[in-house]
Design a protein around this motif. Structure first.
Motif, short mmCIF file in Angstrom:
data_model
loop_
_atom_site.label_atom_id
_atom_site.label_comp_id
_atom_site.label_asym_id
_atom_site.label_seq_id
_atom_site.Cartn_x
_atom_site.Cartn_y
_atom_site.Cartn_z
N UNK A 1 28.83 54.33 53.64
CA UNK A 1 30.29 54.38 53.55
C UNK A 1 30.78 53.82 52.21
N UNK A 2 32.00 54.21 51.83
CA UNK A 2 32.56 53.78 50.54
C UNK A 2 32.96 52.31 50.55
N UNK A 3 33.21 51.81 49.37
CA UNK A 3 33.64 50.43 49.25
C UNK A 3 33.93 50.12 47.80
N UNK A 4 34.37 48.89 47.56
CA UNK A 4 34.64 48.50 46.17
C UNK A 4 33.33 48.48 45.40
N UNK A 5 33.45 48.63 44.09
CA UNK A 5 32.22 48.72 43.32
C UNK A 5 32.36 48.22 41.90
N UNK A 6 31.48 48.73 41.05
CA UNK A 6 31.37 48.21 39.69
C UNK A 6 32.68 48.29 38.93
N UNK A 7 33.36 49.45 38.99
CA UNK A 7 34.58 49.57 38.21
C UNK A 7 35.65 48.61 38.70
N UNK A 8 35.72 48.37 40.00
CA UNK A 8 36.68 47.39 40.52
C UNK A 8 36.37 46.01 39.96
N UNK A 9 35.11 45.66 39.91
CA UNK A 9 34.72 44.33 39.41
C UNK A 9 34.98 44.20 37.91
N UNK A 10 34.84 45.32 37.19
CA UNK A 10 35.12 45.27 35.74
C UNK A 10 36.62 45.16 35.49
N UNK A 11 37.41 45.82 36.33
CA UNK A 11 38.85 45.86 36.11
C UNK A 11 39.54 44.59 36.62
N UNK A 12 38.94 43.93 37.58
CA UNK A 12 39.59 42.77 38.20
C UNK A 12 38.71 41.53 38.06
N UNK A 13 39.03 40.66 37.11
CA UNK A 13 38.20 39.46 36.90
C UNK A 13 38.14 38.55 38.11
N UNK A 14 39.07 38.70 39.04
CA UNK A 14 39.06 37.84 40.23
C UNK A 14 38.06 38.34 41.27
N UNK A 15 37.56 39.55 41.08
CA UNK A 15 36.63 40.13 42.07
C UNK A 15 35.19 39.85 41.67
N UNK A 16 34.44 39.23 42.57
CA UNK A 16 33.02 38.98 42.31
C UNK A 16 32.21 40.23 42.58
N UNK A 17 31.44 40.67 41.60
CA UNK A 17 30.67 41.91 41.77
C UNK A 17 29.65 41.76 42.90
N UNK A 18 29.17 40.55 43.12
CA UNK A 18 28.18 40.33 44.19
C UNK A 18 28.75 40.71 45.56
N UNK A 19 30.06 40.57 45.71
CA UNK A 19 30.69 40.88 46.99
C UNK A 19 30.81 42.38 47.23
N UNK A 20 30.57 43.17 46.20
CA UNK A 20 30.67 44.63 46.33
C UNK A 20 29.32 45.26 46.64
#
Ligand SMILES: Nc1ncnc2c1ncn2[C@@H]1O[C@H](COP(=O)(O)OP(=O)(O)OP(=O)(O)O)[C@@H](O)[C@H]1O
Ligand SMILES: [Mg+2]
Length: 321
Positions: A182-201
């Protein structure tokens, strides 16, 4: 890589206008005779399905700036914390992908050979960036996603490695659908949003050692985010405190979109997929030149329908005299 199925080719295939490359020229086409080889120690006969490529041409200044010139301090490590999903084995089988914990097949054997060379380079390099491998090709439909997913499934089976498969085809992501996730947040979201931890994606799977990072939501400034200084920090987090983790990037066609060219700055190895009877020499040279920020570029011949030497990987298992 042998053509494994009767899966219909995408419509772009019929539109290829360049001359047919390796399959018909088998035995007479040698990149090393044209330019300086990257791996001069390899024997004259190319290794199965993957061959050294000549030193890439200089690339336009706009795409060669390396964000690695000033290494960032090691990021604070966090475990992958995204959801965990099952991968439908039948869905893999339908697409001629490697089925974990299943019988040995020709595909499995071929990717064993390919991965061994990549893992050897990753292990022998002092630079951790050698563990990041970009899968690229000149045009659409040449088998990048097929090879990236199979390679990830093959590396996941390693006893000493785990693998993170990153979908870096932001405009047309297909890793999740290929794996039935299933879909979910990913690399581009983590690059665009410094508050988002890529590990959580990062998505965990029921295939031991296999993790997946979705492409995330495309932004319209994907290449600019990818070229930003934050990218190296985000990518470094993906392997922080995990020295045995290999990261594989699936990417869009080099001659149609820019992400692969930018990502070449961040990886230590690039595999350029060449589709037998489809990829033209001029297109291949152009693509390799554009990926020149990566010093280690290898070719992977995909979709072959015959072997001049009688290779039939996968046929030996189960055979007894
Ligand atoms: N060796 C192979 N044997 C059987 N099918 C293959 C093989 N290589 C690729 N295919 C199939 O060919 C089609 C195109 O492959 P794939 O989607 O991997 O190409 P791609 O390079 O990722 O394309 P795009 O640039 O559009 O993302 C898919 O249906 C895939 O399953
Ligand atoms: Mg693809």
């Amino acid at each position: 890589m042998t053509d494994q199925s009767k899966i219909p080719l995408p419509p772009e295939f019929g539109k290829s206008t360049g001359p047919s490359l390796i399959e018909r020229a088998s035995g007479s086409f040698d990149f090393r005779t044209l330019t300086r080889p990257v791996l001069p120690d390899l024997p004259p006969a190319p290794q199965p399905t993957i061959a050294p490529v000549a030193a890439p041409r200089p690339v336009a200044a706009a795409v060669v700036e390396s964000p690695r010139e000033e290494p960032s301090p090691a990021p604070a490590a966090r475990p992958f914390a995204g959801p965990r999903h099952k991968i439908d084995r039948a869905h893999l089988r339908e697409q001629c992908l490697i089925e974990p914990e299943s019988a040995v097949t020709g595909t499995l054997e071929e990717f064993r050979i390919v991965k061994r060379q990549l893992l050897r380079t990753a292990a022998e390099s002092a630079d951790a960036v050698a563990k990041r491998i970009l899968i690229a090709s000149a045009h659409p439909g040449e088998g990048k996603t097929f090879c990236a997913v199979n390679l990830a499934l093959s590396i996941a089976a390693e006893k000493d490695n785990e693998v993170l498969l990153v979908d870096a085809d932001f405009a047309k992501p297909s890793v999740l659908s290929t794996l039935g996730l299933p879909g979910g947040k990913g690399l581009m979201d983590a690059l665009a949003d410094p508050a988002l931890n890529v590990e959580d994606c990062v998505i965990g799977t029921d295939v031991a050692g296999l993790y997946v990072l979705p492409a995330g939501n495309a932004t319209g400034s994907d290449t600019e985010y990818l070229a930003s200084a934050r990218t190296e920090d985000v990518l470094a987090r993906l392997t922080a405190n995990a020295p045995n983790r290999i990261v594989i990037f699936d990417s869009p066609p080099v001659l149609a979109a820019s992400p692969a060219i930018v990502l070449a700055n961040h990886v230590g190895q690039t595999v350029v997929v060449v589709r037998a009877d489809m990829t033209g020499e001029a297109a291949l040279r152009d693509a390799v030149g554009l990926l020149g920020a990566c010093a280690d570029i290898k070719l992977l011949l995909n979709g072959t329908r015959f072997s001049t030497t009688g290779r039939r990987f996968g046929t030996y298992y189960g055979y007894k005299e």
